[in-house]
Structure formats: structure tokens, C-alpha cells
Design an enzyme around this catalytic site. Structure first.
Site, mmCIF file in Angstrom:
data_model
loop_
_atom_site.group_PDB
_atom_site.id
_atom_site.type_symbol
_atom_site.label_atom_id
_atom_site.label_comp_id
_atom_site.label_asym_id
_atom_site.label_seq_id
_atom_site.Cartn_x
_atom_site.Cartn_y
_atom_site.Cartn_z
ATOM 1 N N CYS A 1 52.632 57.744 36.775
ATOM 2 C CA CYS A 1 52.099 59.159 37.520
ATOM 3 C C CYS A 1 53.232 60.075 37.934
ATOM 4 O O CYS A 1 54.259 59.352 38.219
ATOM 5 C CB CYS A 1 51.222 58.780 38.363
ATOM 6 S SG CYS A 1 50.723 60.643 38.979
ATOM 7 N N LEU A 2 53.084 61.531 37.176
ATOM 8 C CA LEU A 2 54.365 62.159 37.511
ATOM 9 C C LEU A 2 54.520 62.315 39.191
ATOM 10 O O LEU A 2 55.261 63.069 39.745
ATOM 11 C CB LEU A 2 53.851 63.530 36.982
ATOM 12 C CG LEU A 2 53.883 63.504 35.284
ATOM 13 C CD1 LEU A 2 53.588 65.011 34.871
ATOM 14 C CD2 LEU A 2 55.334 63.152 34.747
ATOM 15 N N HIS B 1 42.573 61.640 39.608
ATOM 16 C CA HIS B 1 43.304 62.809 40.489
ATOM 17 C C HIS B 1 42.471 63.893 41.217
ATOM 18 O O HIS B 1 42.500 64.341 42.275
ATOM 19 C CB HIS B 1 44.328 63.509 39.741
ATOM 20 C CG HIS B 1 45.420 62.759 39.764
ATOM 21 N ND1 HIS B 1 46.321 62.474 40.597
ATOM 22 C CD2 HIS B 1 46.155 62.376 38.278
ATOM 23 C CE1 HIS B 1 47.409 61.997 40.243
ATOM 24 N NE2 HIS B 1 47.478 61.955 38.932
ATOM 25 N N HIS C 1 42.297 58.356 34.384
ATOM 26 C CA HIS C 1 43.620 58.538 35.419
ATOM 27 C C HIS C 1 43.772 60.045 35.976
ATOM 28 O O HIS C 1 43.490 60.072 37.085
ATOM 29 C CB HIS C 1 45.047 58.436 34.687
ATOM 30 C CG HIS C 1 46.196 58.425 35.615
ATOM 31 N ND1 HIS C 1 47.078 57.509 35.743
ATOM 32 C CD2 HIS C 1 46.597 59.468 36.147
ATOM 33 C CE1 HIS C 1 47.987 57.855 36.536
ATOM 34 N NE2 HIS C 1 47.970 59.362 36.760
ATOM 35 N N GLU C 2 43.471 60.706 34.894
ATOM 36 C CA GLU C 2 43.310 62.466 35.576
ATOM 37 C C GLU C 2 42.226 62.612 35.941
ATOM 38 O O GLU C 2 42.253 63.494 37.333
ATOM 39 C CB GLU C 2 43.458 63.217 33.992
ATOM 40 C CG GLU C 2 44.954 62.998 33.345
ATOM 41 C CD GLU C 2 45.898 63.050 34.291
ATOM 42 O OE1 GLU C 2 46.185 63.762 35.376
ATOM 43 O OE2 GLU C 2 46.899 62.234 33.857
ATOM 44 N N GLN D 1 47.839 68.042 40.877
ATOM 45 C CA GLN D 1 49.264 67.829 41.014
ATOM 46 C C GLN D 1 50.093 68.963 40.809
ATOM 47 O O GLN D 1 51.589 68.737 41.041
ATOM 48 C CB GLN D 1 49.657 66.904 39.833
ATOM 49 C CG GLN D 1 49.202 65.569 39.666
ATOM 50 C CD GLN D 1 49.221 64.664 38.529
ATOM 51 O OE1 GLN D 1 48.583 64.880 37.649
ATOM 52 N NE2 GLN D 1 50.219 63.923 38.526
ATOM 53 N N GLY E 1 49.718 63.681 30.650
ATOM 54 C CA GLY E 1 48.664 64.424 31.417
ATOM 55 C C GLY E 1 48.841 64.841 32.684
ATOM 56 O O GLY E 1 49.716 64.383 33.182
#
Ligand code: ZN
Length: 176
Positions: free
Chosen positions: A97-98, A143, A139-140, A55, A50
Site C-alpha cells: 500500500c502506498l 480505503h 483493496h481500494e 490517500q 491503485g
């Protein structure tokens, strides 16, 4: 995947854009669709399941996800996603998380959520997400509200992760 999709640099903690509330998209244009393709290419390249626009340094309410298995792609692109229902049951899943590389923690979230969003053509859609996809979409969407998975864990565990990030940031600054 269009050949024109380009990879975008992924923003890491503690960049302040990750803490900002992203703006809704008022009109879905070719630029929006290009961004969705670029984000998709960036997510697959990372690799991740995701990615949210903040991000990649764009403070707009746009996310892409693919929680399918290797040979079974389940790409979902969402503009202005909104959680409209959550289950009472919760589950605990390990998240990473990236934007917070190499750190993971168990996060408790509703096991099932209903999400309404616009697709890349501006058509209103909704899905009921379970299991990994439920965790991923929450989660996304977090963000887009400046929330990170470390905000959902105990203070002790969060402080541990923050100390590690600060140490790595200091070391990379010294190298530059
Ligand atoms: Zn993330």
C-alpha cells in the site's frame, strides 16, 4: 493524461484520515474529473496500481486503478464504487500500500468481484474483476471504508508491521 494534472502528496499511516469512512460523491463536476486526473498522475508517479482519495487527504468515495502491464494501460476511474457480488472462491495475493511504504503481506480475498460505479461522466457502469484487479479493487474500496490491508492479516504479522511503522515514524520525527 492532461498536462494540467498535478501530483498530490500521499498520506501515510498512522494519519487518521486513512481510518475515516469517505463520503459519497453527490455530483460529478469538473472538480471531480480534475481530482481523478490528479490522482491518476499521482498513482503513476508513485508508482502504484491503485489509489483511493483518502490517500491524498480527500475523504470522498473515489478510486483510480491500472492493473495493466507496462505497455498495456488499463486505467479505470471509479466514483462511488460498490461491490455487488463476490465469488465463493478465495485467493491469496501479496499486497502492499502506498500509505504503508515498504510493507507487504499475503491477503486472502474473494477471487472474483462484481463492482458497480459511476464513471467520470456520471454514467453507471459495472465490471467483473478477477485476479490482480479483483484484489486491487477490493483493496481500494476498503480505503473508502477506513480499512487497510493489514486489517486482513494475522495479528502477529500486523503487530510486526505496526512496530516497524512506529519505529520509522519516530525516526523521521527526530530528523525533523
Ligand atoms: Zn492502499
Amino acid at each position: 493524461m492532461p498536462v494540467t494534472a498535478k501530483l498530490m502528496p500521499i498520506i501515510k499511516m498512522p494519519d487518521p484520515i486513512l481510518r475515516r469512512t469517505a463520503m459519497p460523491v453527490s455530483e460529478i463536476t469538473d472538480g471531480t474529473r480534475q481530482l481523478l486526473d490528479d490522482m491518476t498522475a499521482t498513482m503513476y508517479d508513485a508508482p502504484g496500481i491503485g489509489l483511493a482519495a483518502p490517500q491524498v487527504n480527500i475523504s470522498q468515495r473515489i478510486i483510480v486503478m491500472d492493473c495493466g502491464k507496462d505497455d498495456d494501460s488499463k486505467l479505470i476511474k471509479m466514483v462511488n464504487p460498490e461491490i455487488i457480488d463476490v465469488s465463493e472462491a478465495h485467493t491469496l495475493l501479496e499486497e502492499g500500500c502506498l500509505s504503508i511504504p515498504d510493507q507487504t503481506a499475503d491477503v486472502e480475498r474473494p477471487a472474483e468481484v462484481k463492482v458497480q460505479y459511476l464513471d467520470e461522466n456520471g454514467v453507471s457502469q459495472s465490471i467483473v474483476a478477477n485476479d490482480l484487479l479483483a484484489a486491487c479493487v477490493q483493496h481500494e474500496i476498503d480505503h473508502l471504508n477506513g480499512v487497510l490491508f493489514i486489517d486482513h492479516i494475522s495479528r502477529l504479522k500486523r503487530d510486526m508491521i505496526l512496530r516497524r511503522i512506529m519505529k520509522e515514524t519516530r525516526q523521521s520525527t527526530l530528523k525533523n
